[in-house]
Design a protein around this motif. Structure first.
Motif, PDB file in Angstrom:
ATOM      1  N   TYR A   4      -7.434  -6.118 -18.283  1.00 50.80           N
ATOM      2  CA  TYR A   4      -7.388  -6.940 -17.077  1.00 50.80           C
ATOM      3  C   TYR A   4      -6.098  -6.725 -16.296  1.00 50.80           C
ATOM      4  O   TYR A   4      -6.101  -6.770 -15.064  1.00 50.80           O
ATOM      5  N   THR A   5      -5.016  -6.490 -16.999  1.00 43.86           N
ATOM      6  CA  THR A   5      -3.738  -6.284 -16.314  1.00 43.86           C
ATOM      7  C   THR A   5      -3.809  -5.074 -15.398  1.00 43.86           C
ATOM      8  O   THR A   5      -3.424  -5.141 -14.220  1.00 43.86           O
ATOM      9  N   LYS A   6      -4.313  -3.973 -15.909  1.00 46.21           N
ATOM     10  CA  LYS A   6      -4.384  -2.749 -15.119  1.00 46.21           C
ATOM     11  C   LYS A   6      -5.367  -2.891 -13.958  1.00 46.21           C
ATOM     12  O   LYS A   6      -5.077  -2.503 -12.827  1.00 46.21           O
ATOM     13  N   LYS A   7      -6.532  -3.453 -14.242  1.00 45.08           N
ATOM     14  CA  LYS A   7      -7.549  -3.609 -13.196  1.00 45.08           C
ATOM     15  C   LYS A   7      -7.066  -4.523 -12.078  1.00 45.08           C
ATOM     16  O   LYS A   7      -7.224  -4.210 -10.895  1.00 45.08           O
ATOM     17  N   LEU A   8      -6.485  -5.649 -12.447  1.00 47.70           N
ATOM     18  CA  LEU A   8      -6.039  -6.591 -11.423  1.00 47.70           C
ATOM     19  C   LEU A   8      -4.816  -6.083 -10.665  1.00 47.70           C
ATOM     20  O   LEU A   8      -4.613  -6.454  -9.507  1.00 47.70           O
ATOM     21  N   THR A   9      -4.015  -5.231 -11.283  1.00 49.03           N
ATOM     22  CA  THR A   9      -2.905  -4.613 -10.549  1.00 49.03           C
ATOM     23  C   THR A   9      -3.439  -3.683  -9.466  1.00 49.03           C
ATOM     24  O   THR A   9      -2.952  -3.702  -8.321  1.00 49.03           O
ATOM     25  N   TYR A  10      -4.449  -2.890  -9.794  1.00 48.05           N
ATOM     26  CA  TYR A  10      -5.051  -2.012  -8.792  1.00 48.05           C
ATOM     27  C   TYR A  10      -5.757  -2.802  -7.697  1.00 48.05           C
ATOM     28  O   TYR A  10      -5.706  -2.438  -6.523  1.00 48.05           O
ATOM     29  N   ILE A  11      -6.434  -3.881  -8.084  1.00 44.40           N
ATOM     30  CA  ILE A  11      -7.089  -4.720  -7.085  1.00 44.40           C
ATOM     31  C   ILE A  11      -6.041  -5.352  -6.161  1.00 44.40           C
ATOM     32  O   ILE A  11      -6.226  -5.419  -4.945  1.00 44.40           O
ATOM     33  N   GLY A  12      -4.930  -5.803  -6.727  1.00 43.15           N
ATOM     34  CA  GLY A  12      -3.854  -6.368  -5.920  1.00 43.15           C
ATOM     35  C   GLY A  12      -3.262  -5.346  -4.968  1.00 43.15           C
ATOM     36  O   GLY A  12      -2.954  -5.656  -3.814  1.00 43.15           O
ATOM     37  N   ALA A  13      -3.107  -4.102  -5.433  1.00 43.42           N
ATOM     38  CA  ALA A  13      -2.583  -3.051  -4.557  1.00 43.42           C
ATOM     39  C   ALA A  13      -3.545  -2.772  -3.411  1.00 43.42           C
ATOM     40  O   ALA A  13      -3.130  -2.574  -2.259  1.00 43.42           O
ATOM     41  N   GLY A  14      -4.839  -2.760  -3.699  1.00 45.41           N
ATOM     42  CA  GLY A  14      -5.830  -2.557  -2.647  1.00 45.41           C
ATOM     43  C   GLY A  14      -5.811  -3.680  -1.624  1.00 45.41           C
ATOM     44  O   GLY A  14      -5.887  -3.442  -0.417  1.00 45.41           O
ATOM     45  N   CYS A  15      -5.695  -4.898  -2.109  1.00 46.17           N
ATOM     46  CA  CYS A  15      -5.593  -6.038  -1.194  1.00 46.17           C
ATOM     47  C   CYS A  15      -4.315  -5.946  -0.365  1.00 46.17           C
ATOM     48  O   CYS A  15      -4.304  -6.309   0.815  1.00 46.17           O
ATOM     49  N   GLY A  16      -3.237  -5.464  -0.970  1.00 45.52           N
ATOM     50  CA  GLY A  16      -1.980  -5.299  -0.240  1.00 45.52           C
ATOM     51  C   GLY A  16      -2.095  -4.278   0.873  1.00 45.52           C
ATOM     52  O   GLY A  16      -1.531  -4.461   1.954  1.00 45.52           O
ATOM     53  N   VAL A  17      -2.833  -3.193   0.630  1.00 43.72           N
ATOM     54  CA  VAL A  17      -3.035  -2.186   1.669  1.00 43.72           C
ATOM     55  C   VAL A  17      -3.817  -2.784   2.840  1.00 43.72           C
ATOM     56  O   VAL A  17      -3.487  -2.571   4.009  1.00 43.72           O
ATOM     57  N   VAL A  18      -4.857  -3.549   2.509  1.00 45.07           N
ATOM     58  CA  VAL A  18      -5.658  -4.177   3.575  1.00 45.07           C
ATOM     59  C   VAL A  18      -4.812  -5.188   4.351  1.00 45.07           C
ATOM     60  O   VAL A  18      -4.839  -5.223   5.590  1.00 45.07           O
ATOM     61  N   LEU A  19      -4.059  -6.020   3.637  1.00 46.25           N
ATOM     62  CA  LEU A  19      -3.207  -6.998   4.310  1.00 46.25           C
ATOM     63  C   LEU A  19      -2.153  -6.314   5.170  1.00 46.25           C
ATOM     64  O   LEU A  19      -1.828  -6.779   6.266  1.00 46.25           O
ATOM     65  N   PHE A  20      -1.610  -5.212   4.673  1.00 50.59           N
ATOM     66  CA  PHE A  20      -0.628  -4.470   5.463  1.00 50.59           C
ATOM     67  C   PHE A  20      -1.256  -3.923   6.735  1.00 50.59           C
ATOM     68  O   PHE A  20      -0.662  -4.007   7.811  1.00 50.59           O
ATOM     69  N   ALA A  21      -2.456  -3.385   6.618  1.00 57.78           N
ATOM     70  CA  ALA A  21      -3.112  -2.821   7.800  1.00 57.78           C
ATOM     71  C   ALA A  21      -3.421  -3.899   8.830  1.00 57.78           C
ATOM     72  O   ALA A  21      -3.350  -3.653  10.041  1.00 57.78           O
ATOM     73  N   VAL A  22      -3.746  -5.104   8.364  1.00 60.76           N
ATOM     74  CA  VAL A  22      -4.116  -6.172   9.292  1.00 60.76           C
ATOM     75  C   VAL A  22      -2.890  -6.897   9.847  1.00 60.76           C
ATOM     76  O   VAL A  22      -2.778  -7.127  11.050  1.00 60.76           O
ATOM     77  N   PHE A  23      -1.951  -7.246   8.955  1.00 64.58           N
ATOM     78  CA  PHE A  23      -0.846  -8.120   9.352  1.00 64.58           C
ATOM     79  C   PHE A  23       0.531  -7.458   9.400  1.00 64.58           C
ATOM     80  O   PHE A  23       1.457  -8.054   9.934  1.00 64.58           O
ATOM     81  N   GLY A  24       0.704  -6.277   8.844  1.00 66.63           N
ATOM     82  CA  GLY A  24       2.044  -5.736   8.716  1.00 66.63           C
ATOM     83  C   GLY A  24       2.362  -4.520   9.556  1.00 66.63           C
ATOM     84  O   GLY A  24       3.530  -4.232   9.813  1.00 66.63           O
ATOM     85  N   LEU A  25       1.353  -3.814  10.003  1.00 62.77           N
ATOM     86  CA  LEU A  25       1.599  -2.556  10.706  1.00 62.77           C
ATOM     87  C   LEU A  25       2.268  -2.774  12.060  1.00 62.77           C
ATOM     88  O   LEU A  25       3.313  -2.187  12.352  1.00 62.77           O
ATOM     89  N   LEU A  26       1.698  -3.621  12.869  1.00 68.72           N
ATOM     90  CA  LEU A  26       2.242  -3.861  14.205  1.00 68.72           C
ATOM     91  C   LEU A  26       3.592  -4.581  14.176  1.00 68.72           C
ATOM     92  O   LEU A  26       4.541  -4.145  14.851  1.00 68.72           O
ATOM     93  N   PRO A  27       3.753  -5.664  13.401  1.00 70.45           N
ATOM     94  CA  PRO A  27       5.071  -6.306  13.349  1.00 70.45           C
ATOM     95  C   PRO A  27       6.157  -5.398  12.776  1.00 70.45           C
ATOM     96  O   PRO A  27       7.303  -5.441  13.232  1.00 70.45           O
ATOM     97  N   GLY A  28       5.801  -4.566  11.788  1.00 64.18           N
ATOM     98  CA  GLY A  28       6.790  -3.630  11.252  1.00 64.18           C
ATOM     99  C   GLY A  28       7.251  -2.637  12.303  1.00 64.18           C
ATOM    100  O   GLY A  28       8.433  -2.306  12.397  1.00 64.18           O
ATOM    101  N   SER A  29       6.304  -2.183  13.116  1.00 64.67           N
ATOM    102  CA  SER A  29       6.647  -1.260  14.195  1.00 64.67           C
ATOM    103  C   SER A  29       7.515  -1.941  15.248  1.00 64.67           C
ATOM    104  O   SER A  29       8.495  -1.360  15.724  1.00 64.67           O
TER     105      SER A  29
END
Length: 104
Positions: A4-29
């Motif tokens: 579960y640790t490994k699976k949920l870490t990968y799921i968290g990373a995937g969610c982080g990529v989606v959140l970054f694309a939605v909420f972090g790309l434009l403000p970071g720029s």
């Protein structure tokens, strides 16, 4: 045991990529660009001319702002997934230990 640790870490990373694309790309720029303008203004003087050097400074700082934003989102969500996975692994390990102890 660490399934579960490994699976949920990968799921968290995937969610982080989606959140970054939605909420972090434009403000970071935007934030990186503002920092680049301030740095270029300190180095080259204000008002900035539209030269190559000032544009390179602003572009490099925008890329840096986007990268820092991405690192923050992905690291935080991966860490959250890892923590949840570790807790789930600990709970399931306790249940398995109790079940094997009852059979003996």
């Amino acid at each position: 045991m660490k399934t579960y640790t490994k699976k949920l870490t990968y799921i968290g990373a995937g969610c982080g990529v989606v959140l970054f694309a939605v909420f972090g790309l434009l403000p970071g720029s935007f934030l990186g660009g503002v920092m680049g303008l301030n740095i270029a203004g300190m180095l080259l003087g204000l008002p900035l001319a539209s030269g190559v050097v000032s544009r390179l400074i602003v572009a490099a700082s925008m890329v840096t702002g986007v990268m820092v934003s991405g690192i923050m989102f992905i690291t935080a969500s991966s860490l959250a997934g890892w923590i949840v996975g570790t807790v789930v692994d600990a709970i399931t390990a306790e249940k398995k230990d109790l079940a094997t102890a009852e059979h003996k």
